[in-house]
Design a protein around this motif. Structure first.
Motif, PDB file in Angstrom:
ATOM      1  N   MET A   1     -20.683 -47.072   6.538  1.00  0.00           N
ATOM      2  CA  MET A   1     -21.790 -47.906   6.121  1.00  0.00           C
ATOM      3  C   MET A   1     -23.046 -47.039   6.049  1.00  0.00           C
ATOM      4  N   GLU A   2     -23.731 -47.150   4.947  1.00  0.00           N
ATOM      5  CA  GLU A   2     -24.969 -46.395   4.756  1.00  0.00           C
ATOM      6  C   GLU A   2     -26.164 -47.252   5.149  1.00  0.00           C
ATOM      7  N   LEU A   3     -27.058 -46.671   5.945  1.00  0.00           N
ATOM      8  CA  LEU A   3     -28.244 -47.391   6.403  1.00  0.00           C
ATOM      9  C   LEU A   3     -29.493 -46.749   5.827  1.00  0.00           C
ATOM     10  N   ILE A   4     -30.467 -47.600   5.511  1.00  0.00           N
ATOM     11  CA  ILE A   4     -31.777 -47.102   5.095  1.00  0.00           C
ATOM     12  C   ILE A   4     -32.749 -47.299   6.251  1.00  0.00           C
ATOM     13  N   SER A   5     -33.819 -46.535   6.261  1.00  0.00           N
ATOM     14  CA  SER A   5     -34.816 -46.618   7.334  1.00  0.00           C
ATOM     15  C   SER A   5     -35.676 -47.872   7.167  1.00  0.00           C
ATOM     16  N   SER A   6     -36.439 -48.187   8.206  1.00  0.00           N
ATOM     17  CA  SER A   6     -37.372 -49.312   8.127  1.00  0.00           C
ATOM     18  C   SER A   6     -38.401 -49.082   7.023  1.00  0.00           C
ATOM     19  N   ALA A   7     -38.856 -47.847   6.863  1.00  0.00           N
ATOM     20  CA  ALA A   7     -39.820 -47.524   5.800  1.00  0.00           C
ATOM     21  C   ALA A   7     -39.196 -47.749   4.430  1.00  0.00           C
ATOM     22  N   GLU A   8     -37.940 -47.348   4.266  1.00  0.00           N
ATOM     23  CA  GLU A   8     -37.257 -47.571   2.984  1.00  0.00           C
ATOM     24  C   GLU A   8     -37.046 -49.065   2.739  1.00  0.00           C
ATOM     25  N   ARG A   9     -36.719 -49.809   3.796  1.00  0.00           N
ATOM     26  CA  ARG A   9     -36.578 -51.261   3.660  1.00  0.00           C
ATOM     27  C   ARG A   9     -37.899 -51.887   3.238  1.00  0.00           C
ATOM     28  N   ASN A  10     -38.996 -51.427   3.825  1.00  0.00           N
ATOM     29  CA  ASN A  10     -40.300 -51.985   3.447  1.00  0.00           C
ATOM     30  C   ASN A  10     -40.643 -51.706   1.994  1.00  0.00           C
ATOM     31  N   GLN A  11     -40.057 -50.663   1.404  1.00  0.00           N
ATOM     32  CA  GLN A  11     -40.288 -50.393  -0.016  1.00  0.00           C
ATOM     33  C   GLN A  11     -39.693 -51.489  -0.899  1.00  0.00           C
ATOM     34  N   LEU A  12     -38.744 -52.254  -0.367  1.00  0.00           N
ATOM     35  CA  LEU A  12     -38.192 -53.377  -1.131  1.00  0.00           C
ATOM     36  C   LEU A  12     -39.264 -54.420  -1.429  1.00  0.00           C
ATOM     37  N   PHE A  13     -40.337 -54.422  -0.653  1.00  0.00           N
ATOM     38  CA  PHE A  13     -41.434 -55.348  -0.913  1.00  0.00           C
ATOM     39  C   PHE A  13     -42.185 -54.991  -2.189  1.00  0.00           C
ATOM     40  N   GLU A  14     -41.961 -53.792  -2.689  1.00  0.00           N
ATOM     41  CA  GLU A  14     -42.606 -53.368  -3.935  1.00  0.00           C
ATOM     42  C   GLU A  14     -41.881 -53.923  -5.158  1.00  0.00           C
ATOM     43  N   SER A  15     -40.635 -54.380  -4.973  1.00  0.00           N
ATOM     44  CA  SER A  15     -39.859 -54.777  -6.144  1.00  0.00           C
ATOM     45  C   SER A  15     -39.384 -56.227  -6.151  1.00  0.00           C
ATOM     46  N   PHE A  16     -39.604 -56.976  -5.083  1.00  0.00           N
ATOM     47  CA  PHE A  16     -39.149 -58.367  -5.146  1.00  0.00           C
ATOM     48  C   PHE A  16     -40.138 -59.183  -5.979  1.00  0.00           C
ATOM     49  N   ALA A  17     -39.616 -60.239  -6.614  1.00  0.00           N
ATOM     50  CA  ALA A  17     -40.425 -60.992  -7.579  1.00  0.00           C
ATOM     51  C   ALA A  17     -41.072 -62.241  -6.997  1.00  0.00           C
ATOM     52  N   GLN A  18     -40.347 -62.951  -6.083  1.00  0.00           N
ATOM     53  CA  GLN A  18     -40.884 -64.240  -5.647  1.00  0.00           C
ATOM     54  C   GLN A  18     -40.867 -64.467  -4.138  1.00  0.00           C
ATOM     55  N   ASP A  19     -39.713 -64.227  -3.501  1.00  0.00           N
ATOM     56  CA  ASP A  19     -39.566 -64.656  -2.113  1.00  0.00           C
ATOM     57  C   ASP A  19     -38.840 -63.604  -1.284  1.00  0.00           C
ATOM     58  N   ALA A  20     -39.400 -63.308  -0.133  1.00  0.00           N
ATOM     59  CA  ALA A  20     -38.751 -62.473   0.869  1.00  0.00           C
ATOM     60  C   ALA A  20     -38.637 -63.321   2.131  1.00  0.00           C
ATOM     61  N   PHE A  21     -37.443 -63.354   2.699  1.00  0.00           N
ATOM     62  CA  PHE A  21     -37.184 -64.180   3.871  1.00  0.00           C
ATOM     63  C   PHE A  21     -36.513 -63.340   4.950  1.00  0.00           C
ATOM     64  N   HIS A  22     -37.002 -63.475   6.180  1.00  0.00           N
ATOM     65  CA  HIS A  22     -36.423 -62.733   7.307  1.00  0.00           C
ATOM     66  C   HIS A  22     -35.849 -63.705   8.319  1.00  0.00           C
ATOM     67  N   LEU A  23     -34.600 -63.458   8.719  1.00  0.00           N
ATOM     68  CA  LEU A  23     -33.978 -64.210   9.806  1.00  0.00           C
ATOM     69  C   LEU A  23     -33.926 -63.302  11.020  1.00  0.00           C
ATOM     70  N   GLU A  24     -34.539 -63.760  12.120  1.00  0.00           N
ATOM     71  CA  GLU A  24     -34.535 -63.021  13.384  1.00  0.00           C
ATOM     72  C   GLU A  24     -33.685 -63.783  14.384  1.00  0.00           C
ATOM     73  N   LEU A  25     -32.728 -63.086  14.982  1.00  0.00           N
ATOM     74  CA  LEU A  25     -31.794 -63.731  15.906  1.00  0.00           C
ATOM     75  C   LEU A  25     -31.813 -63.149  17.309  1.00  0.00           C
ATOM     76  N   ARG A  26     -32.559 -62.100  17.529  1.00  0.00           N
ATOM     77  CA  ARG A  26     -32.563 -61.410  18.823  1.00  0.00           C
ATOM     78  C   ARG A  26     -33.690 -61.949  19.711  1.00  0.00           C
ATOM     79  N   ASP A  27     -33.439 -61.985  21.016  1.00  0.00           N
ATOM     80  CA  ASP A  27     -34.464 -62.425  21.961  1.00  0.00           C
ATOM     81  C   ASP A  27     -35.297 -61.272  22.485  1.00  0.00           C
TER      82      ASP A  27
END
Length: 174
Positions: A1-27
């Motif tokens: 499995m290939e993983l991207i860094s948090s910085a690379e993940r944040n770059q996805l905010f540059e290309s989404f068109a309408q909605d970004a949703f985060h599900l957090e499950l950890r305490d």
């Protein structure tokens, strides 16, 4: 499995068109660090929130463009100290334009199943997932990109169910 860094993940905010949703499950998302804002908060010290500046600037920019950024935090009651900290600092996220809701685990809709191994994830425009992976000590390893239509559809359905069941931050009491 290939993983991207948090910085690379944040770059996805540059290309989404309408909605970004985060599900957090950890305490607990804290990682041992004597000088962390969380540690300062635990000690009752004044917290310098500048660690959030790059995030809040990003959220302000994308929400000013008319995009939505939402998150649901599924939490155990009674809350861990880390969840108490998150609740205390969520106003900063919301002031930047995020919409955040809370859902106690004991109030999960009956039959709720968590896809992608029960990991946290970001869902962008109902088409792409960035699934978070952590090590045994809770440190972020990175995010796995998933575009499989069936997996994405499961996450879209779960997002809609949890968003409807969760309590808006302004109404939630920790």
């Amino acid at each position: 499995m290939e993983l991207i860094s948090s910085a690379e993940r944040n770059q996805l905010f540059e290309s989404f068109a309408q909605d970004a949703f985060h599900l957090e499950l950890r305490d607990d998302y804290s990682v041992s660090d004597e000088e962390s804002p969380f540690t300062s908060w635990l000690r009752g010290e004044t917290v310098d929130h500048s660690y959030m500046t790059s995030w809040t600037q990003l959220i302000r920019r994308v929400t000013a463009e008319g995009k939505t950024v939402r998150r649901v935090r599924v939490v155990t009651v009674p809350h861990s100290r880390y969840i108490q900290w998150e609740h205390a600092t969520t106003a900063l996220n919301e002031e930047a334009g995020e919409k955040i809701r809370w859902l106690p685990r004991h109030r999960l809709p009956e039959g709720t199943a968590f896809p992608v191994g029960g990991n946290d994830w970001w869902l962008y425009d109902d088409r792409l997932l960035a699934v978070g992976h952590f090590d045994s000590k809770g440190r972020v390893l990175g995010s796995e990109i998933v575009e499989d239509p069936e997996t994405v559809a499961q996450c879209v359905r779960l997002r809609d169910s949890l968003w409807a069941a969760a309590v808006p931050h302004a109404e939630y009491r920790s």
